[in-house]
Design a protein around this motif. Sequence first.
Motif, PDB file in Angstrom:
ATOM      1  N   VAL A  94       3.340 -18.616   1.468  1.00 58.36           N
ATOM      2  CA  VAL A  94       4.584 -19.242   1.898  1.00 58.36           C
ATOM      3  C   VAL A  94       5.693 -18.206   1.780  1.00 58.36           C
ATOM      4  CG1 VAL A  94       6.249 -21.086   1.435  1.00 58.36           C
ATOM      5  CG2 VAL A  94       3.798 -21.497   1.125  1.00 58.36           C
ATOM      6  N   PRO A  95       6.523 -18.043   2.819  1.00 55.21           N
ATOM      7  CA  PRO A  95       7.609 -17.053   2.730  1.00 55.21           C
ATOM      8  C   PRO A  95       8.465 -17.263   1.487  1.00 55.21           C
ATOM      9  CG  PRO A  95       7.433 -17.886   4.960  1.00 55.21           C
ATOM     10  CD  PRO A  95       6.511 -18.720   4.117  1.00 55.21           C
ATOM     11  N   ARG A  96       8.795 -16.189   0.810  1.00 54.22           N
ATOM     12  CA  ARG A  96       9.592 -16.255  -0.398  1.00 54.22           C
ATOM     13  C   ARG A  96      11.069 -16.117  -0.054  1.00 54.22           C
ATOM     14  NH1 ARG A  96       6.178 -12.620  -4.743  1.00 54.22           N
ATOM     15  NH2 ARG A  96       4.363 -13.993  -4.857  1.00 54.22           N
ATOM     16  N   PRO A  97      11.928 -16.645  -0.915  1.00 55.55           N
ATOM     17  CA  PRO A  97      13.356 -16.546  -0.615  1.00 55.55           C
ATOM     18  C   PRO A  97      13.923 -15.141  -0.755  1.00 55.55           C
ATOM     19  CG  PRO A  97      12.980 -17.557  -2.771  1.00 55.55           C
ATOM     20  CD  PRO A  97      11.645 -17.442  -2.116  1.00 55.55           C
ATOM     21  N   GLY A  98      13.131 -14.209  -1.302  1.00 50.87           N
ATOM     22  CA  GLY A  98      13.615 -12.844  -1.504  1.00 50.87           C
ATOM     23  C   GLY A  98      13.551 -11.995  -0.250  1.00 50.87           C
ATOM     24  N   ALA A  99      13.342 -10.696  -0.463  1.00 51.48           N
ATOM     25  CA  ALA A  99      13.402  -9.720   0.620  1.00 51.48           C
ATOM     26  C   ALA A  99      12.303  -9.930   1.652  1.00 51.48           C
ATOM     27  CB  ALA A  99      13.320  -8.312   0.049  1.00 51.48           C
ATOM     28  N   ILE A 100      12.622  -9.621   2.890  1.00 51.23           N
ATOM     29  CA  ILE A 100      11.685  -9.675   4.008  1.00 51.23           C
ATOM     30  C   ILE A 100      11.012  -8.310   4.109  1.00 51.23           C
ATOM     31  CG2 ILE A 100      11.487  -9.944   6.507  1.00 51.23           C
ATOM     32  CD1 ILE A 100      14.131 -11.649   6.254  1.00 51.23           C
ATOM     33  N   HIS A 101       9.681  -8.295   4.064  1.00 54.19           N
ATOM     34  CA  HIS A 101       8.923  -7.040   4.072  1.00 54.19           C
ATOM     35  C   HIS A 101       8.633  -6.638   5.513  1.00 54.19           C
ATOM     36  CE1 HIS A 101       5.445  -4.663   1.938  1.00 54.19           C
ATOM     37  NE2 HIS A 101       6.085  -3.936   2.833  1.00 54.19           N
ATOM     38  N   VAL A 102       9.131  -5.473   5.898  1.00 56.78           N
ATOM     39  CA  VAL A 102       8.976  -4.972   7.259  1.00 56.78           C
ATOM     40  C   VAL A 102       8.382  -3.570   7.224  1.00 56.78           C
ATOM     41  CG1 VAL A 102      10.246  -4.196   9.319  1.00 56.78           C
ATOM     42  CG2 VAL A 102      10.833  -6.370   8.242  1.00 56.78           C
ATOM     43  N   LEU A 103       7.422  -3.310   8.112  1.00 57.54           N
ATOM     44  CA  LEU A 103       6.870  -1.969   8.295  1.00 57.54           C
ATOM     45  C   LEU A 103       7.596  -1.306   9.458  1.00 57.54           C
ATOM     46  CD1 LEU A 103       3.044  -2.764   8.119  1.00 57.54           C
ATOM     47  CD2 LEU A 103       4.488  -1.901   6.261  1.00 57.54           C
ATOM     48  N   ALA A 104       7.866  -0.010   9.314  1.00 57.53           N
ATOM     49  CA  ALA A 104       8.585   0.702  10.370  1.00 57.53           C
ATOM     50  C   ALA A 104       8.176   2.171  10.368  1.00 57.53           C
ATOM     51  CB  ALA A 104      10.095   0.579  10.165  1.00 57.53           C
ATOM     52  N   PRO A 105       8.396   2.876  11.479  1.00 61.54           N
ATOM     53  CA  PRO A 105       8.078   4.309  11.523  1.00 61.54           C
ATOM     54  C   PRO A 105       8.895   5.095  10.509  1.00 61.54           C
ATOM     55  CG  PRO A 105       8.517   3.427  13.724  1.00 61.54           C
ATOM     56  CD  PRO A 105       8.915   2.368  12.757  1.00 61.54           C
ATOM     57  N   PHE A 112      18.013  -2.761   3.412  1.00 62.35           N
ATOM     58  CA  PHE A 112      19.372  -3.216   3.099  1.00 62.35           C
ATOM     59  C   PHE A 112      19.337  -4.704   2.818  1.00 62.35           C
ATOM     60  CE2 PHE A 112      23.536  -4.911   4.135  1.00 62.35           C
ATOM     61  CZ  PHE A 112      24.404  -3.971   3.609  1.00 62.35           C
ATOM     62  N   GLY A 113      19.982  -5.122   1.720  1.00 57.96           N
ATOM     63  CA  GLY A 113      20.130  -6.544   1.441  1.00 57.96           C
ATOM     64  C   GLY A 113      18.816  -7.298   1.375  1.00 57.96           C
ATOM     65  N   HIS A 114      18.611  -8.231   2.298  1.00 57.39           N
ATOM     66  CA  HIS A 114      17.414  -9.083   2.313  1.00 57.39           C
ATOM     67  C   HIS A 114      16.190  -8.364   2.881  1.00 57.39           C
ATOM     68  CE1 HIS A 114      19.420 -12.828   1.198  1.00 57.39           C
ATOM     69  NE2 HIS A 114      20.410 -12.462   1.984  1.00 57.39           N
ATOM     70  N   LEU A 115      16.286  -7.080   3.152  1.00 56.68           N
ATOM     71  CA  LEU A 115      15.198  -6.361   3.824  1.00 56.68           C
ATOM     72  C   LEU A 115      14.549  -5.343   2.902  1.00 56.68           C
ATOM     73  CD1 LEU A 115      13.592  -5.398   6.328  1.00 56.68           C
ATOM     74  CD2 LEU A 115      15.550  -3.953   6.896  1.00 56.68           C
ATOM     75  N   TYR A 116      13.207  -5.471   2.717  1.00 56.52           N
ATOM     76  CA  TYR A 116      12.423  -4.421   2.076  1.00 56.52           C
ATOM     77  C   TYR A 116      11.738  -3.661   3.205  1.00 56.52           C
ATOM     78  CZ  TYR A 116       8.684  -2.038  -0.410  1.00 56.52           C
ATOM     79  OH  TYR A 116       7.817  -1.083  -0.876  1.00 56.52           O
ATOM     80  N   LEU A 117      12.252  -2.480   3.502  1.00 57.62           N
ATOM     81  CA  LEU A 117      11.768  -1.704   4.642  1.00 57.62           C
ATOM     82  C   LEU A 117      10.819  -0.619   4.159  1.00 57.62           C
ATOM     83  CD1 LEU A 117      11.950  -1.266   7.687  1.00 57.62           C
ATOM     84  CD2 LEU A 117      13.898   0.246   7.289  1.00 57.62           C
ATOM     85  N   GLU A 118       9.561  -0.751   4.533  1.00 57.91           N
ATOM     86  CA  GLU A 118       8.537   0.225   4.155  1.00 57.91           C
ATOM     87  C   GLU A 118       8.239   1.116   5.353  1.00 57.91           C
ATOM     88  OE1 GLU A 118       3.920   0.460   2.480  1.00 57.91           O
ATOM     89  OE2 GLU A 118       4.959  -1.483   2.596  1.00 57.91           O
ATOM     90  N   THR A 119       8.660   2.373   5.254  1.00 64.40           N
ATOM     91  CA  THR A 119       8.388   3.311   6.337  1.00 64.40           C
ATOM     92  C   THR A 119       7.016   3.952   6.107  1.00 64.40           C
ATOM     93  OG1 THR A 119       9.550   5.099   5.166  1.00 64.40           O
ATOM     94  CG2 THR A 119      10.823   3.790   6.740  1.00 64.40           C
ATOM     95  N   THR A 120       6.265   4.108   7.172  1.00 65.36           N
ATOM     96  CA  THR A 120       4.892   4.589   7.045  1.00 65.36           C
ATOM     97  C   THR A 120       4.449   5.286   8.326  1.00 65.36           C
ATOM     98  OG1 THR A 120       2.595   3.887   6.680  1.00 65.36           O
ATOM     99  CG2 THR A 120       4.045   2.329   7.814  1.00 65.36           C
ATOM    100  N   GLU A 121       3.521   6.213   8.166  1.00 68.43           N
ATOM    101  CA  GLU A 121       2.895   6.847   9.326  1.00 68.43           C
ATOM    102  C   GLU A 121       1.664   6.065   9.777  1.00 68.43           C
ATOM    103  OE1 GLU A 121       2.042  10.802   8.059  1.00 68.43           O
ATOM    104  OE2 GLU A 121       4.154  11.438   8.068  1.00 68.43           O
ATOM    105  N   ARG A 122       1.272   5.088   8.975  1.00 68.07           N
ATOM    106  CA  ARG A 122       0.061   4.292   9.271  1.00 68.07           C
ATOM    107  C   ARG A 122       0.470   2.909   9.768  1.00 68.07           C
ATOM    108  NH1 ARG A 122      -3.884   1.162   7.000  1.00 68.07           N
ATOM    109  NH2 ARG A 122      -2.702   0.828   5.080  1.00 68.07           N
ATOM    110  N   LEU A 123       1.127   2.889  10.915  1.00 63.29           N
ATOM    111  CA  LEU A 123       1.540   1.620  11.501  1.00 63.29           C
ATOM    112  C   LEU A 123       0.384   1.012  12.293  1.00 63.29           C
ATOM    113  CD1 LEU A 123       5.138   2.218  12.886  1.00 63.29           C
ATOM    114  CD2 LEU A 123       4.476   0.577  11.125  1.00 63.29           C
ATOM    115  N   PRO A 124       0.021  -0.217  12.012  1.00 62.01           N
ATOM    116  CA  PRO A 124      -1.033  -0.862  12.803  1.00 62.01           C
ATOM    117  C   PRO A 124      -0.482  -1.335  14.143  1.00 62.01           C
ATOM    118  CG  PRO A 124      -0.174  -2.408  11.212  1.00 62.01           C
ATOM    119  CD  PRO A 124       0.533  -1.103  10.955  1.00 62.01           C
TER     120      PRO A 124
END
Length: 219
Positions: A94-105, A112-124
């Motif tokens: 179930v989505p949690r009220p905390g940070a939104i986990h996003v994968l990005a190049p 920033f803020g509500h966003l947990y941005l994980e940068t990776t070279e292994r993008l599916p």
Amino acid sequence: MRHPIDLEALGTLFLHRVVPVAALLHIGLPVRLIKSRCHPGGPWQSPFPGILLLGSKDPPPREQLVQAALMYAGKGAMLTAFDALYLHGMKAAVPRPGAIHVLAPRTARRGFGHLYLETTERLPKPVLRRGFHIAPLERAAIDAVRRTKSMAEIEAILEEARHYVGLPALRDELALAPPRGTAHARKVLGESPARQLERAVRERRPLALPPARVPLAIG
């Protein structure tokens, strides 16, 4: 004088009422007007720099925050972990009220803020669910358990995910994941042969092999 653009109906033109500031400037809204509507108590909100929610509901609906997070993260970004598993239809996540986990190049900006941005070279390769680009289920599941401390929750997520994608897919994804936060998942799933070999080489110890078959004496 009333602005020629109907500001109250403007949100209906954009998915989830989320829009980059640049788009509003492009259609002729002045900076002063945009800023005034984003003041505390105003009709608009700005959860991330340069991104607006054309609504005042507090807290904003989760889908609005998710859309804003993906828009802020930029091209190639996709949702992962709990929000992605929920969109995949998993009941254990179930989505949690905390940070939104996003994968990005790697070239993406920082979280920033509500966003947990994980940068990776292994993008599916992303899949599309309810209008959102999200990580495949096996990647989303491993990303979720990497940030979960509850053993019961980890077991529930991996057990349900196994029914969808199978144990080998989860083991393969776990083998490629960063090691931090994966200890509990390894206990639940075991390790793939590739991961066992890698660990044995790194630790310079012999790889555990199955017992050899002893030929039966005949005669």
